[in-house]
Design a protein around this motif. Structure first.
Motif, short mmCIF file in Angstrom:
data_model
loop_
_atom_site.label_atom_id
_atom_site.label_comp_id
_atom_site.label_asym_id
_atom_site.label_seq_id
_atom_site.Cartn_x
_atom_site.Cartn_y
_atom_site.Cartn_z
N ALA A 32 -13.74 21.97 -26.85
CA ALA A 32 -13.35 21.51 -28.08
C ALA A 32 -12.95 19.85 -28.03
N ALA A 33 -12.09 19.84 -26.96
CA ALA A 33 -11.65 18.26 -26.86
C ALA A 33 -13.01 17.36 -26.64
N ARG A 90 -13.68 15.55 -20.04
CA ARG A 90 -14.45 16.46 -19.36
C ARG A 90 -13.87 17.70 -18.89
N LEU A 91 -14.59 18.82 -19.07
CA LEU A 91 -14.08 19.97 -18.23
C LEU A 91 -14.07 19.94 -16.82
N PRO A 92 -12.96 20.70 -16.14
CA PRO A 92 -12.09 21.60 -16.63
C PRO A 92 -10.69 21.14 -17.16
N GLU A 93 -10.56 19.70 -16.99
CA GLU A 93 -9.20 19.08 -17.25
C GLU A 93 -8.79 19.29 -18.89
N ASP A 152 -14.02 14.22 -29.15
CA ASP A 152 -14.19 12.86 -28.60
C ASP A 152 -15.47 12.39 -29.13
N CYS A 153 -16.46 12.97 -28.81
CA CYS A 153 -17.76 12.75 -29.43
C CYS A 153 -18.12 12.35 -30.93
N ASP A 154 -17.36 13.40 -31.65
CA ASP A 154 -17.36 13.24 -33.22
C ASP A 154 -16.72 11.94 -33.55
#
Length: 316
Positions: A131-132, A124-127, A136-138
């Motif tokens: 793109a990350a 999750r954002l903002p950590e 992970d979803c892909d």
């Protein structure tokens, strides 16, 4: 169809049980920071079930990725294998939400569709940056296909789904799989998606959704843009590369400030030759999937979405 701008002097008419969901949501204990807000979301997630217990089995597992593991929660509705599958990406403005806080929604989705649901807990954002989260979803969808035999699913009937921010992630996942030439999802099921990511849209400032204010939308859009969103592609409603995506069913919520962009995306997908169906759920607000335990109306919308996606997919 009713125009997007409703009269401001008329209170929104909510579907059966939705007022109770709003009450429960607003009664969550306060938290001092984002970390605490995430914890509250997990601690209080089961309160939204209110005794509703979909007949599914759950278990947690992990996707192996370079230098890390990606948690997933699998919801198995039973039935004869091979079954359809749904790789699910939760909402939360890219910064909130988890497999735990969306447990009831995914369990209900598995029961309603008869599909094995794999809920991906992406970074999750903002950590992390956008793109990350997308990676992970892909990888979560690719894992679902790789493990089809063990999960008892038919990879030819494996699709993607998501709500809010998760709907954007699901759409981008399909486009990424298409561009890579491997593992195109069989379908997309997109609930009240965040498809515009434009803070200047008038619908945000005019929001009458009791939970999703224009201020909240603006905050999540700013975070998304600051952490790399839109760096490679424009927002989904502005993408010109939608051709070749799988059959898609989109659901918007009547009182959601995001509903206009869902309709716009539906039109662009159809214009690109994608088989597309679209529904505005009356009396619903943003996030209504998590209300299925307290709202018969929300549960009816989920069942309607299950019927719609089954009709889109040959062989379901």
């Amino acid at each position: 169809m009713r125009p997007w701008a409703d009269p401001v002097d008329c209170p929104p008419v909510l579907g059966e049980g939705m007022a109770r969901y709003v009450e429960l949501f607003l009664a969550q204990p306060p938290a001092a920071d984002r970390e605490g807000m995430r914890l509250v979301g997990d601690l209080t997630a089961r309160r939204f079930a209110q005794g509703y217990a979909p007949d599914v089995e759950r278990f947690d597992s992990y996707v192996a990725a370079p230098g890390r593991e990606i948690p997933v929660r699998v919801f198995d509705p039973g039935g004869d294998a091979p079954r359809p599958a749904i790789c699910y990406f939760h909402g939360g403005g890219f910064a909130m939400g988890s497999a735990e806080s969306f447990d009831i929604a995914c369990a209900a989705l598995a029961e309603a569709t008869g599909a094995v649901v794999v809920s991906v807990h992406y970074r999750r954002l903002p950590e992390a940056d956008y793109a990350a989260a997308q990676d992970d979803c892909d990888r979560g969808f690719a894992w679902t296909l790789r493990q089809a035999n063990l999960l008892g699913i038919d990879p030819a009937l494996a699709g993607v789904a998501g709500d809010s921010a998760g709907a954007l992630l699901a759409l981008a996942c399909s486009a990424n799989m298409r561009d890579a030439g491997v593992g195109l999802p069989a379908f997309q099921l997109l609930f009240y998606g965040a498809f515009a990511m434009d803070p200047e849209r008038p619908a945000y400032a005019a929001s009458r959704d009791p939970l999703l204010t224009g201020e909240k939308v603006g905050h999540y859009i700013a975070l998304f843009r600051d952490r790399g969103g839109l760096s490679r592609y424009p927002s989904p409603v502005d993408r010109d590369d939608l051709a070749g995506l799988p059959p898609t069913h989109l659901i918007a919520a009547e009182h959601d400030p995001l509903r206009g962009e869902a309709q716009e995306l539906a039109g662009r997908l159809a214009a690109a030759g994608v088989v597309t169906t679209f529904r505005v759920a009356p009396g619903m607000i943003h996030g209504f999937l998590r209300a299925v335990g307290v709202s018969p109306a929300a549960r009816g919308e989920l069942e309607s979405a299950a019927e719609a996606v089954r009709a889109l997919v040959e062989g379901w």
